[in-house]
Motif scaffolding. Structure first.
Motif, short mmCIF file in Angstrom:
data_model
loop_
_atom_site.label_atom_id
_atom_site.label_comp_id
_atom_site.label_asym_id
_atom_site.label_seq_id
_atom_site.Cartn_x
_atom_site.Cartn_y
_atom_site.Cartn_z
N LEU A 87 16.84 14.92 46.15
CA LEU A 87 16.33 16.18 46.69
C LEU A 87 16.74 16.36 48.15
N ALA A 88 16.68 15.28 48.94
CA ALA A 88 17.10 15.36 50.34
C ALA A 88 18.59 15.66 50.45
N TYR A 89 19.37 15.04 49.59
CA TYR A 89 20.83 15.26 49.59
C TYR A 89 21.15 16.73 49.31
N GLU A 90 20.51 17.31 48.31
CA GLU A 90 20.76 18.71 47.98
C GLU A 90 20.34 19.64 49.11
N ARG A 91 19.28 19.28 49.80
CA ARG A 91 18.83 20.10 50.93
C ARG A 91 19.82 20.03 52.09
N ILE A 92 20.28 18.82 52.40
CA ILE A 92 21.23 18.65 53.51
C ILE A 92 22.57 19.32 53.20
N CYS A 93 23.03 19.17 51.95
CA CYS A 93 24.32 19.75 51.55
C CYS A 93 24.22 21.23 51.21
N THR A 134 22.94 22.79 48.65
CA THR A 134 23.33 23.06 47.27
C THR A 134 22.69 24.37 46.80
N PRO A 135 23.45 25.28 46.17
CA PRO A 135 22.87 26.53 45.68
C PRO A 135 21.73 26.25 44.71
N PRO A 136 20.70 27.11 44.71
CA PRO A 136 19.53 26.85 43.85
C PRO A 136 19.87 26.64 42.39
N HIS A 137 20.83 27.39 41.86
CA HIS A 137 21.12 27.26 40.43
C HIS A 137 21.83 25.95 40.08
N ARG A 138 22.27 25.21 41.08
CA ARG A 138 22.94 23.94 40.83
C ARG A 138 22.08 22.74 41.20
N ARG A 139 20.84 22.96 41.57
CA ARG A 139 19.98 21.86 42.01
C ARG A 139 19.44 21.07 40.82
N PHE A 140 19.16 19.81 41.10
CA PHE A 140 18.77 18.86 40.05
C PHE A 140 17.54 19.34 39.29
N LEU A 141 16.50 19.75 40.00
CA LEU A 141 15.26 20.16 39.34
C LEU A 141 15.47 21.39 38.46
N VAL A 142 16.26 22.35 38.96
CA VAL A 142 16.51 23.58 38.20
C VAL A 142 17.24 23.25 36.91
N ILE A 143 18.26 22.41 37.00
CA ILE A 143 19.03 22.06 35.79
C ILE A 143 18.18 21.23 34.84
N LEU A 144 17.34 20.33 35.38
CA LEU A 144 16.46 19.53 34.54
C LEU A 144 15.50 20.42 33.76
N ILE A 145 14.88 21.37 34.45
CA ILE A 145 13.94 22.29 33.78
C ILE A 145 14.66 23.11 32.72
N ALA A 146 15.87 23.59 33.04
CA ALA A 146 16.64 24.38 32.07
C ALA A 146 16.95 23.57 30.82
N VAL A 147 17.33 22.30 31.00
CA VAL A 147 17.65 21.45 29.86
C VAL A 147 16.40 21.18 29.02
N LEU A 148 15.27 20.93 29.69
CA LEU A 148 14.03 20.69 28.95
C LEU A 148 13.59 21.93 28.17
N LEU A 149 13.71 23.11 28.79
CA LEU A 149 13.36 24.34 28.09
C LEU A 149 14.28 24.58 26.90
#
Length: 349
Positions: free
Chosen positions: A21-27, A29-44
């Protein structure tokens, strides 16, 4: 000069959830490419697929068309595997970034459309570089990362295998020279250097490498690639390919090179330091005597003939794939035209 010391500790620990999460914030990363967003999308998606499977089972459709259940389960497994592959790659980049930041070096998660003079960079219409580390230490100024070509429409012909690279500056421009690896082709060299000289090296070097140089620059190549330098190249980079172009030195490694492993990164740093030192000594006073007086007065170090090898290089994999498609097409065509006669011939026999 003091020996180069780097802190490899960040590479010895797996990346945690907070690190990602810290890495994505520093870099950024666009919201649609963030780990949590993709994880939730896969679970749904998985939940929707399972609900669909339950509905199909309740309605007895699976008894009539069981292939529907196979598709549902298959897509669910594919989504899970794709997410694991993405998460593993992300965790590796997090470790490389932590290593770079710990040592005070620059890091970029993604670079697009970079204009590097190396031949494999120039032959793609659109490229991406991932996990790029840049060090400005004067003992080993380098950049390293993994390059992938990305195709759109007609750019599909420029696709090539991913490769890792280490870029080092040279103190002077030199002729375009490629040290191709006989045992493992990393960058497309088939067709590169049309009309150029292919120099056979001596001894053990000849079994691993061959030199591709512009015609007329054979002695210049031997001046740079001395036996003692080649010995170190064989020790440090026997599985690599090397390119000298303009005022840059490139070391090309297989695309699967794991810079997130301490041993691999340590070897890359040693290679960068020693290659920078040794090649700088061999190239800092280089001048092309055939460039002419006008070029010399203009400050041009290399004549026009030596600045770039002809051709752009063709991937052997691309040729093999094309040949396979042509053979398959020929087989299908032959079967469609003469298949009936062939089958009837077997039936008659």
């Amino acid at each position: 000069m003091e020996p180069v010391k780097v802190d490899l500790e960040p590479l010895r620990h797996a990346a945690g959830f907070g690190d990602i999460l810290a890495y994505e914030r520093i870099c950024r990363t666009p919201p649609h490419r963030r780990f949590l967003v993709i994880l939730i999308a896969v679970l749904l998606f998985a939940a929707a697929m399972l609900a669909g499977l339950w509905f199909l089972g309740r309605s007895d459709i699976l008894a009539v068309a069981p292939i529907l259940g196979v598709f549902v389960v298959g897509y669910t497994v594919l989504a899970a595997v794709s997410f694991v592959w993405y998460a593993v790659g992300l965790a590796r980049r997090v470790k490389v970034a932590a290593f770079a930041w710990r040592n005070g070096w620059a890091y970029a998660d993604l670079l697009e459309n970079t204009r590097r003079p190396g031949a494999p960079f120039a032959r793609v219409a659109r490229g991406q570089e991932r996990a790029v580390v840049a060090c400005d230490d004067e003992r080993m100024p380098f950049e390293l990362g993994v390059h992938r070509s990305v195709a759109r429409g007609q750019e599909g012909a420029t696709i090539q295998r991913p490769f890792a690279f280490i870029e080092l500056p040279l103190p002077s421009s030199v002729p375009h020279i490629v040290l191709a690896n006989r045992r493992r082709s990393i960058i497309p060299t088939l067709g590169l250097g049309r009309g150029a000289a292919r120099m056979e090296l001596e001894g053990e070097f000849a079994t691993v490498f061959r030199l591709i140089v512009p015609e007329g620059y054979q002695q210049d190549a031997l001046y740079i690639f001395t036996p003692d330098l080649m010995a170190r190249v064989l020790d440090l980079g026997s599985g690599a390919e090397i390119e000298l172009v303009s005022d840059r030195l490139y070391v090309y490694l297989p695309g699967g090179t794991r810079f997130d492993r301490p041993a691999t990164m340590a070897a890359a740093v040693v290679l960068a330091e020693e290659f920078h030192r040794r090649f700088s000594v061999r190239t800092e006073l280089y001048r092309d005597d055939s460039a002419g007086a006008l070029a010399a007065r203009a400050g041009v170090a290399v004549g026009l003939r030596g600045q770039r090898l002809g051709g752009s290089g063709v991937s052997i994999m691309a040729i093999a794939a094309t040949a396979g498609v042509l053979l398959l097409s020929a087989g299908v065509t032959a079967l469609s035209l003469f298949g009936g006669e062939i089958l009837s011939g077997f039936g008659g026999s």
